[in-house]
Design a protein around this motif. Structure first.
Motif, short mmCIF file in Angstrom:
data_model
loop_
_atom_site.label_atom_id
_atom_site.label_comp_id
_atom_site.label_asym_id
_atom_site.label_seq_id
_atom_site.Cartn_x
_atom_site.Cartn_y
_atom_site.Cartn_z
N GLY A 70 60.16 -18.50 17.34
CA GLY A 70 59.15 -18.94 17.85
C GLY A 70 58.65 -17.87 18.86
N LEU A 122 66.99 -25.94 14.47
CA LEU A 122 65.78 -24.95 14.73
C LEU A 122 65.25 -24.95 13.30
CD1 LEU A 122 67.14 -22.00 16.86
CD2 LEU A 122 66.05 -24.25 17.63
N LEU A 125 63.29 -27.97 13.02
CA LEU A 125 61.74 -28.14 13.43
C LEU A 125 60.98 -27.27 12.62
CD1 LEU A 125 63.00 -27.77 17.21
CD2 LEU A 125 61.95 -29.77 16.24
N GLN A 126 61.38 -26.07 12.20
CA GLN A 126 60.40 -25.24 11.45
C GLN A 126 59.99 -25.93 10.48
OE1 GLN A 126 62.96 -21.85 10.73
NE2 GLN A 126 62.13 -20.60 12.18
N TRP A 131 57.65 -28.06 15.56
CA TRP A 131 57.96 -26.85 16.23
C TRP A 131 56.98 -27.09 17.67
CZ3 TRP A 131 62.14 -23.66 16.34
CH2 TRP A 131 62.34 -22.68 17.38
#
Length: 378
Positions: A70, A122, A125-126, A131
């Motif tokens: 990110g 992670l 979230l992506q 995100w």
């Protein structure tokens, strides 16, 4: 429940990767083994997350990894390690295994499962579109945490100063799964005592026993403990003398110190350096220092826990508690930099540093989802 469901669907793949990394030895003092482990996690970070991976090399310690996912002005720091306490060959002696809903193997609990949970948090979230805006997550993977992070402390502190929060991937407290909002600081010291040697049968009056002096000093050292505030001073190893018929002219002791606050660290350190001999002809000297500062519970870290507790209850149906512990982690370093720190966000299980260590398979997606929601909510 979206994130939890996503991670549950990823469990077959996650477990294959957990088996692969647990079956790779990564003892803290072996650069070759840890560099190979760094290769494995760097490849995973590229393949799974499309992450920017910086390999932070070291001539003696295993290479450390900084995995960045990110972009944005806000940075959340995740802190983990891939070294273990287990020697070379341990993975071959007792490889990864699943029995009765638990996964076993060297380092599975402390803390390879916790690191993989962070990767999949992670990824969730992506892929879910959750995100957080204007946010970069930086995951630092240490190669020598189990021996005090000698090569990594400065890097951790530098990264922490740029972060709005530090989330530590150590296991939660067994068996209740509580997160850790406070850890004691730890120190290592050595006391050396010099006396005067003599024949114990012929001329004992000519001698000054370093061992007798040490025995008196040990009483003084243990009296520095203060159970009411949580300070403990422990003499764990004592050596001295060359024979039973010789008045010993040398003795040494190794001392472990655990303190809950910086004020207590300063008090005990000053008291150790001020030790004076009982016998006028004996000499005492103290060396050593505090290795990790205390991770003190602050209003900011308390609010971080309250956020995690609310998320756990509302999103996951999980009743989350907090606790303090005498054990140390890299979270001690981040907290001492003034960064709100929450520890224990790794894998649920038990028996760290013991042959029976395990993780609870059913808790892996739950704890991974908790971390993902926390990142999204900060």
């Amino acid at each position: 429940m979206l994130l939890l469901g996503y991670i549950q669907n990823q469990m077959p793949e996650l477990l294959k990767r957990l088996e692969a990394c647990v079956n790779m030895d990564s003892p803290s003092k072996s650069k070759a083994h840890n560099d190979r482990m760094a290769d494995w996690f760097a490849t995973l970070a590229h393949q799974l997350l499309g992450a920017n991976v910086q390999r932070l090399t070291h001539p003696e310690a295993g290479d450390r990894l900084l995995v960045e996912v990110g972009t944005g002005s806000r940075r959340i720091l995740l802190v983990g390690h891939y070294d273990t306490v287990w020697p070379e060959g341990e993975a071959a002696r007792r490889p990864f295994a699943i029995r009765d809903g638990k996964a076993y193997g060297p380092g599975v609990y402390d803390m390879k499962a916790g690191v993989l949970q962070a990767f999949y948090a992670l990824k969730a979230l992506q892929d879910s579109g959750m995100w957080p805006a204007d946010t970069q997550v930086a995951m630092f993977l240490n190669s020598d945490e189990e021996i005090g992070s000698p090569s990594s402390r400065g890097l951790i502190e530098e990264l922490a100063r740029d972060a709005c929060a530090a989330l530590v991937l150590e296991p939660p407290m067994a068996p209740m799964g509580a997160l850790k909002t406070a850890r004691k600081g730890s120190g290592r010291y050595r006391l050396e005592v010099r006396g005067v040697s003599a024949h114990a049968g012929v001329a004992p009056d000519r001698g000054v026993s370093a061992i007798q002096e040490m025995a008196l000093q040990i009483q003084r050292l243990h009296a520095m403990s203060d159970p009411a505030v949580g300070t403990n001073v422990n003499v764990g190893i004592v050596r001295g003398g060359i024979g039973t018929n010789v008045v010993a002219d040398y003795a040494e002791a190794e001392i472990d110190v655990r303190v809950p606050t910086l004020a207590e660290a300063e008090r005990v350190h000053a008291a150790l350096l001020a030790l004076a001999p009982y016998h006028p002809l004996a000499r005492v000297s103290v060396s050593g220092r505090m290795m990790r500062p205390p991770m003190e519970r602050t209003p900011e870290s308390a609010r971080l826990f309250e956020l995690a507790q609310c998320i756990a209850r509302e999103e996951l149906g999980l009743d989350l508690a907090e606790t303090a512990t005498g054990g140390v982690s890299d979270g001690n370093f981040t907290a001492a930099c003034g960064v709100p720190t929450l520890d224990g966000l790794g894998a649920s299980g038990d028996f760290a540093h013991a042959p029976g260590e395990y993780v609870e398979l059913a808790d892996i997606p739950v704890r991974s989802a908790l971390l993902a929601h926390l990142i999204a909510s900060l």
